[in-house]
Design a protein around this motif. Structure first.
Motif, PDB file in Angstrom:
ATOM      1  N   VAL A 207      -3.346   4.392  -9.201  1.00 25.31           N
ATOM      2  CA  VAL A 207      -1.884   4.358  -9.330  1.00 25.31           C
ATOM      3  C   VAL A 207      -1.234   4.689  -7.996  1.00 25.31           C
ATOM      4  N   ASN A 208      -2.056   5.160  -7.009  1.00 25.60           N
ATOM      5  CA  ASN A 208      -1.507   5.488  -5.694  1.00 25.60           C
ATOM      6  C   ASN A 208      -1.487   4.283  -4.758  1.00 25.60           C
TER       7      ASN A 208
ATOM      8  N   ALA B 152      -0.529  -5.645  -5.249  1.00 25.51           N
ATOM      9  CA  ALA B 152       0.907  -5.710  -4.945  1.00 25.51           C
ATOM     10  C   ALA B 152       1.143  -5.830  -3.443  1.00 25.51           C
ATOM     11  N   VAL B 153       0.297  -5.114  -2.652  1.00 21.36           N
ATOM     12  CA  VAL B 153       0.430  -5.193  -1.191  1.00 21.36           C
ATOM     13  C   VAL B 153       0.156  -6.616  -0.704  1.00 21.36           C
ATOM     14  N   PHE B 154      -0.939  -7.197  -1.204  1.00 21.42           N
ATOM     15  CA  PHE B 154      -1.253  -8.575  -0.813  1.00 21.42           C
ATOM     16  C   PHE B 154      -0.146  -9.553  -1.234  1.00 21.42           C
ATOM     17  N   ALA B 155       0.329  -9.366  -2.448  1.00 23.13           N
ATOM     18  CA  ALA B 155       1.386 -10.262  -2.948  1.00 23.13           C
ATOM     19  C   ALA B 155       2.652 -10.119  -2.124  1.00 23.13           C
TER      20      ALA B 155
ATOM     21  N   LEU C 227       3.971 -10.988  -7.429  1.00 20.90           N
ATOM     22  CA  LEU C 227       4.283  -9.602  -7.111  1.00 20.90           C
ATOM     23  C   LEU C 227       4.665  -8.826  -8.374  1.00 20.90           C
ATOM     24  N   GLY C 228       5.383  -9.502  -9.265  1.00 20.43           N
ATOM     25  CA  GLY C 228       5.755  -8.848 -10.524  1.00 20.43           C
ATOM     26  C   GLY C 228       4.525  -8.525 -11.365  1.00 20.43           C
TER      27      GLY C 228
ATOM     28  N   GLN D 123       2.600  -4.642 -12.303  1.00 15.42           N
ATOM     29  CA  GLN D 123       2.317  -4.180 -13.668  1.00 15.42           C
ATOM     30  C   GLN D 123       0.937  -3.518 -13.786  1.00 15.42           C
ATOM     31  N   GLY D 124       0.125  -3.568 -12.693  1.00 13.91           N
ATOM     32  CA  GLY D 124      -1.218  -2.998 -12.720  1.00 13.91           C
ATOM     33  C   GLY D 124      -1.261  -1.524 -13.129  1.00 13.91           C
TER      34      GLY D 124
END
Length: 276
Positions: free
Chosen positions: A6-7, A12-15, A261-262, A266-267
């Motif tokens: 969760v940190n 998301a960074v790649f997206a 990215l959305g 949600q991960g």
């Protein structure tokens, strides 16, 4: 553990990185579409922009030269028109002089011809004095309005000179011959008439050639500007057909990137379900 944290959300960074890249490319395409230029400023391509600015400067110079040549052409056309009318009026003066040489005409008729002679010769003088355009004349070698005209022919400062003529040498005396014998003597000798006819013919030929030169230079400069603009367009103009295709593709990638990215964001919420 980095894939289930969760940190740190690597997806998301790649997206986000991919979306930022797409947005940057989309911004460039939108700039090219909105300006019509592939190279709108130095940031797009410094070398091409520097060359384009130099070409634009040359185009501005040639355009200014064209405007200046238009003024020179105006002076020449006015001069040419004046000399043409003077030449035609000289024929009328000769005809009137021939009538004055007729010893059979009565006094009233002679007076009328004398008046006509004076009016025609005065008119010739006026035609020469009035041959000005924008305050300049080529039929006067002195004064602020007269003298030779030196014009600019190209953006590099190349010049040409049109030499003025002394208009007073083209004028006739306004005093008519007082007797038939005096008129006959003027016709027999030719006198001023032959001299002025020769001067007018020479001046018409010279100024006609000068006018042709100026017109040719104007035509050449116009074609030169067209060629320079065409070369400039090949250097900096955008291919809007290609840019339109790129724009649509990037807009699609942008939408997909936002959606990716959305999903990646949600991960961490998915990890929460492990603790329920």
């Amino acid at each position: 553990m980095s894939f289930n944290s969760v940190n740190t959300n690597r997806q998301a960074v790649f997206a986000l990185q991919s979306l930022n890249q797409t947005n940057s490319e989309l911004s460039g395409v939108q700039k090219r579409v909105s300006t019509g230029y592939r190279v709108a400023d130095a940031k797009d391509d410094g070398g091409a922009f520097a060359v384009a600015q130099a070409v634009r400067s040359d185009v501005a110079g040639v355009t200014a030269v064209g405007e200046q040549l238009g003024g020179v052409k105006g002076v020449l056309q006015t001069t040419f028109a004046s000399l043409s009318v003077v030449s035609d009026t000289m024929k009328q003066v000769r005809a009137t002089l021939t009538r004055l040489a007729d010893g059979a005409i009565n006094g009233d008729q002679r007076a009328q011809y004398e008046t006509q002679y004076t009016l025609l010769t005065t008119q010739i003088s006026d035609f020469i004095d009035d041959a000005t355009y924008n305050g300049r004349t080529l039929l006067n070698t002195a004064g602020p309005a007269g003298g030779d005209i030196t014009g600019i022919r190209n953006e590099g400062g190349g010049t040409f000179t049109i030499n003025a003529v002394d208009g007073t040498t083209l004028k006739l005396s306004t005093t008519p011959p007082l007797t038939a014998s005096a008129a006959q003597a003027m016709i027999a000798s030719g006198g001023d008439f032959d001299d002025i006819d020769g001067l007018i013919s020479t001046a018409l030929n010279k100024f006609g050639a000068n006018m042709q030169y100026v017109e040719n230079q104007i035509t050449y400069n116009s074609k030169k500007v067209d060629a320079m603009n065409e070369g400039l367009g090949a250097l900096v103009d955008a291919d809007l057909a290609k840019e339109s295709s790129k724009l649509q593709a990037l807009q699609t990638r942008q939408q997909l990137g936002i959606q990716t990215l959305g999903i990646a964001n949600q991960g961490p919420q998915v990890l929460l379900s492990l603790f329920r």
